[in-house]
Design a protein around this motif. Sequence first.
Motif, PDB file in Angstrom:
ATOM      1  N   UNK A 133      50.662 -21.494  -6.137  1.00  0.00           N
ATOM      2  CA  UNK A 133      51.310 -20.514  -7.027  1.00  0.00           C
ATOM      3  C   UNK A 133      50.948 -20.680  -8.491  1.00  0.00           C
ATOM      4  N   UNK A 134      50.136 -21.682  -8.823  1.00  0.00           N
ATOM      5  CA  UNK A 134      49.813 -21.930 -10.217  1.00  0.00           C
ATOM      6  C   UNK A 134      48.437 -21.424 -10.599  1.00  0.00           C
ATOM      7  N   UNK A 135      47.572 -22.345 -10.960  1.00  0.00           N
ATOM      8  CA  UNK A 135      46.249 -21.992 -11.476  1.00  0.00           C
ATOM      9  C   UNK A 135      45.444 -21.136 -10.495  1.00  0.00           C
ATOM     10  N   UNK A 136      45.539 -21.467  -9.195  1.00  0.00           N
ATOM     11  CA  UNK A 136      44.760 -20.717  -8.194  1.00  0.00           C
ATOM     12  C   UNK A 136      45.593 -19.646  -7.484  1.00  0.00           C
ATOM     13  N   UNK A 137      46.892 -19.804  -7.475  1.00  0.00           N
ATOM     14  CA  UNK A 137      47.821 -18.740  -7.082  1.00  0.00           C
ATOM     15  C   UNK A 137      47.494 -18.125  -5.716  1.00  0.00           C
ATOM     16  N   UNK A 138      47.292 -18.994  -4.719  1.00  0.00           N
ATOM     17  CA  UNK A 138      46.864 -18.527  -3.403  1.00  0.00           C
ATOM     18  C   UNK A 138      47.868 -17.598  -2.739  1.00  0.00           C
ATOM     19  N   UNK A 139      49.156 -17.826  -2.970  1.00  0.00           N
ATOM     20  CA  UNK A 139      50.149 -16.991  -2.283  1.00  0.00           C
ATOM     21  C   UNK A 139      50.150 -15.555  -2.789  1.00  0.00           C
ATOM     22  N   UNK A 140      49.593 -15.323  -3.977  1.00  0.00           N
ATOM     23  CA  UNK A 140      49.532 -13.963  -4.502  1.00  0.00           C
ATOM     24  C   UNK A 140      48.188 -13.295  -4.239  1.00  0.00           C
ATOM     25  N   UNK A 141      47.339 -13.963  -3.466  1.00  0.00           N
ATOM     26  CA  UNK A 141      46.121 -13.333  -2.970  1.00  0.00           C
ATOM     27  C   UNK A 141      46.420 -12.905  -1.545  1.00  0.00           C
ATOM     28  N   UNK A 142      46.604 -11.634  -1.290  1.00  0.00           N
ATOM     29  CA  UNK A 142      47.086 -11.178   0.017  1.00  0.00           C
ATOM     30  C   UNK A 142      46.299 -11.770   1.190  1.00  0.00           C
ATOM     31  N   UNK A 143      47.043 -12.414   2.082  1.00  0.00           N
ATOM     32  CA  UNK A 143      46.446 -12.961   3.287  1.00  0.00           C
ATOM     33  C   UNK A 143      45.823 -14.327   3.150  1.00  0.00           C
ATOM     34  N   UNK A 181      52.580  -6.030  15.896  1.00  0.00           N
ATOM     35  CA  UNK A 181      53.577  -5.949  14.840  1.00  0.00           C
ATOM     36  C   UNK A 181      53.015  -5.943  13.441  1.00  0.00           C
ATOM     37  N   UNK A 182      51.722  -5.625  13.279  1.00  0.00           N
ATOM     38  CA  UNK A 182      51.142  -5.594  11.936  1.00  0.00           C
ATOM     39  C   UNK A 182      51.996  -4.712  11.018  1.00  0.00           C
ATOM     40  N   UNK A 183      52.430  -5.256   9.875  1.00  0.00           N
ATOM     41  CA  UNK A 183      53.393  -4.530   9.040  1.00  0.00           C
ATOM     42  C   UNK A 183      52.782  -3.528   8.075  1.00  0.00           C
ATOM     43  N   UNK A 184      51.497  -3.205   8.258  1.00  0.00           N
ATOM     44  CA  UNK A 184      50.896  -2.145   7.460  1.00  0.00           C
ATOM     45  C   UNK A 184      50.205  -2.585   6.192  1.00  0.00           C
ATOM     46  N   UNK A 185      50.535  -3.787   5.707  1.00  0.00           N
ATOM     47  CA  UNK A 185      49.944  -4.289   4.459  1.00  0.00           C
ATOM     48  C   UNK A 185      50.091  -5.806   4.455  1.00  0.00           C
ATOM     49  N   UNK A 192      65.682 -11.899   1.761  1.00  0.00           N
ATOM     50  CA  UNK A 192      66.608 -11.702   2.875  1.00  0.00           C
ATOM     51  C   UNK A 192      65.957 -12.148   4.185  1.00  0.00           C
ATOM     52  N   UNK A 193      66.607 -13.005   4.952  1.00  0.00           N
ATOM     53  CA  UNK A 193      66.019 -13.476   6.212  1.00  0.00           C
ATOM     54  C   UNK A 193      65.562 -12.354   7.132  1.00  0.00           C
ATOM     55  N   UNK A 194      66.303 -11.268   7.202  1.00  0.00           N
ATOM     56  CA  UNK A 194      65.946 -10.181   8.114  1.00  0.00           C
ATOM     57  C   UNK A 194      64.619  -9.524   7.745  1.00  0.00           C
ATOM     58  N   UNK A 195      64.210  -9.643   6.496  1.00  0.00           N
ATOM     59  CA  UNK A 195      62.985  -8.984   6.034  1.00  0.00           C
ATOM     60  C   UNK A 195      61.731  -9.829   6.216  1.00  0.00           C
ATOM     61  N   UNK A 196      61.897 -11.092   6.563  1.00  0.00           N
ATOM     62  CA  UNK A 196      60.752 -11.990   6.602  1.00  0.00           C
ATOM     63  C   UNK A 196      59.884 -11.732   7.833  1.00  0.00           C
ATOM     64  N   UNK A 197      58.577 -11.687   7.606  1.00  0.00           N
ATOM     65  CA  UNK A 197      57.610 -11.466   8.678  1.00  0.00           C
ATOM     66  C   UNK A 197      56.500 -12.502   8.544  1.00  0.00           C
ATOM     67  N   UNK A 198      56.278 -13.272   9.598  1.00  0.00           N
ATOM     68  CA  UNK A 198      55.223 -14.270   9.577  1.00  0.00           C
ATOM     69  C   UNK A 198      53.907 -13.712  10.078  1.00  0.00           C
ATOM     70  N   UNK A 199      52.814 -14.191   9.487  1.00  0.00           N
ATOM     71  CA  UNK A 199      51.482 -13.756   9.889  1.00  0.00           C
ATOM     72  C   UNK A 199      50.993 -14.593  11.075  1.00  0.00           C
ATOM     73  N   UNK A 200      50.545 -13.972  12.162  1.00  0.00           N
ATOM     74  CA  UNK A 200      50.028 -14.746  13.287  1.00  0.00           C
ATOM     75  C   UNK A 200      48.739 -15.465  12.905  1.00  0.00           C
ATOM     76  N   UNK A 201      48.531 -16.635  13.451  1.00  0.00           N
ATOM     77  CA  UNK A 201      47.328 -17.404  13.159  1.00  0.00           C
ATOM     78  C   UNK A 201      46.143 -16.885  13.966  1.00  0.00           C
ATOM     79  N   UNK A 202      44.954 -17.085  13.390  1.00  0.00           N
ATOM     80  CA  UNK A 202      43.735 -16.780  14.126  1.00  0.00           C
ATOM     81  C   UNK A 202      43.158 -15.400  13.900  1.00  0.00           C
ATOM     82  N   UNK A 203      43.591 -14.713  12.846  1.00  0.00           N
ATOM     83  CA  UNK A 203      43.077 -13.375  12.555  1.00  0.00           C
ATOM     84  C   UNK A 203      42.246 -13.385  11.270  1.00  0.00           C
ATOM     85  N   UNK A 204      41.563 -12.268  11.039  1.00  0.00           N
ATOM     86  CA  UNK A 204      40.702 -12.149   9.867  1.00  0.00           C
ATOM     87  C   UNK A 204      40.753 -10.719   9.341  1.00  0.00           C
ATOM     88  N   UNK A 205      39.839 -10.390   8.436  1.00  0.00           N
ATOM     89  CA  UNK A 205      39.727  -9.015   7.920  1.00  0.00           C
ATOM     90  C   UNK A 205      38.295  -8.526   8.116  1.00  0.00           C
TER      91      UNK A 205
END
Length: 529
Positions: free
Chosen positions: A282-292, A352-356, A325-338
Amino acid sequence: MRSIHKKILAVCIPSLMLLPSCTKHFEDINTDNNKAGEESGVPEYNFSRAVLEFTGNSDYSYETWRVNIIYCANMMQQLSNVSWYAGDKYIQNDGWASAYFERAYPDQIKYITDVIRVTKDDAYQSNLHNISRIARAMIFQRLTDIYGDVPYSEAGLGYSDRIFTPKYDAQKDIYMDMLKELEEAATALDASKVVPGQGDLIYNKGGSVNAATVTANWKKLAYSLMLRLAMRMTKRDEATAKTWAEKAFAGGLISSNSENAYVLHDASGGRTTVNRNSNILSGEWNAINTPGEASLSKTFIDFLKNNSDPRLQYISIVPSSSSEAPADQIGMPNGYDTNGSNSPTDITKAPGYPGDLKNYSVLNKNVLLKLNGPTFLLTYSQVELLLAEAALRGWNVGPLSAADHYAKGVEAAMQQLAQYDGSATITATEIQTYLAAHPFDAANGYNQINTQYWAACLLDWYEAWANWRRSGYPTLVPVNYPGNATGGQIPRRMLYPATEAAANPTNYQEAITRQGTNALTTHVWWDKQ
């Protein structure tokens, strides 16, 4: 909090002031005073350096990013990615898999070995000497757990003994010596003698803690490390594991979150002092804000969500909506790409892909990823969960039952979140509600205990991976991504650097012959097949 830089300066400056002034003696005039040597070093500074580097503070976060996050976090299905991270797809990248080995020796082992050597016969610094022996065991356990047989008995002796091609010790021998070192060092700690000041980044962070408390905490850490070492051997040598686990309990273990072993980082010191997981994610490289790039895994989110775990509200957040909110949380399945819609592994094909990609949950940086946040090294929750398993095995670790230790371990893990940020306080009522809904079942005890251990090791993915290999829990479903290096199985070890085959060929080959091929699928000694 005083900055770590200030702590290090506080250690160094008084020592530098004590250096002798120039003399008129011929031999002194003709001595190269600019050449570094043991006599010009400051043992407490080297101790701080080794411990800080152990938290992953090598510049550019070389080993933390590559081994802890890219590999371990994704292999253990707490993180997931569709970018270039190889871990959850079991793709072999030699440079990434060897990164921890490459950095541990110059950045950790060199410094802690120097401290132990120069303080060995110094009665005044006996506590620093023995605390450093405990820290060395902690450092080497992670290293050998990652790679198996590694240079140990001759490691860090290049300067003092001119050993530049150290032998690789068998992991069994390393484990036995670490247990011995922990026992001897814990016994030798003396509250009547001086303890490290601000250079002790674990138990004397402000430099003003009394010697009795510092030595007591280090003793507890030593015996808690002993317990962890012992439990790691359960598949390989249960009788020896039992002996040392019972000895660890008798010695006295970490008994509250206030005694957790952790380093509290400084956000003002740049790459060398900030929390490295945080800086990457989340800092200098900010990986969590790079989608996926660093989403939370579906495996982990589903575990928390399906069990109504009160930790979920503090652990994760949805980037697109900022919802916790716990109800809104969606985990990404492992082993996929773009790789595109024509690829069967493209994330848009996932159920269950959430569209984005921004609709997949990520770690909540406001709680877990502060640059001045803690790096936990060994915790009360881990101790209690290890005791739960020892008790389930029928070992003599006190009067409490496996169920009692299990409850204490879960409670401690939930309460520990508040040490990251005070807002992440889970109430006693919430904890008891969770435990009532998930009572301990001895018939399923190993699974329950070690699945909770996996959850409690969030961010310490080295340890999550090690205990998973040892216990087999939680039951993770591997992915079989095209081109993976393991036949669709979760890796069992990382790789020695290619440079070792050239620079230390005889000892390297001896280790390969004894342990097995330098491959992701080779098991280390305690990970009995």
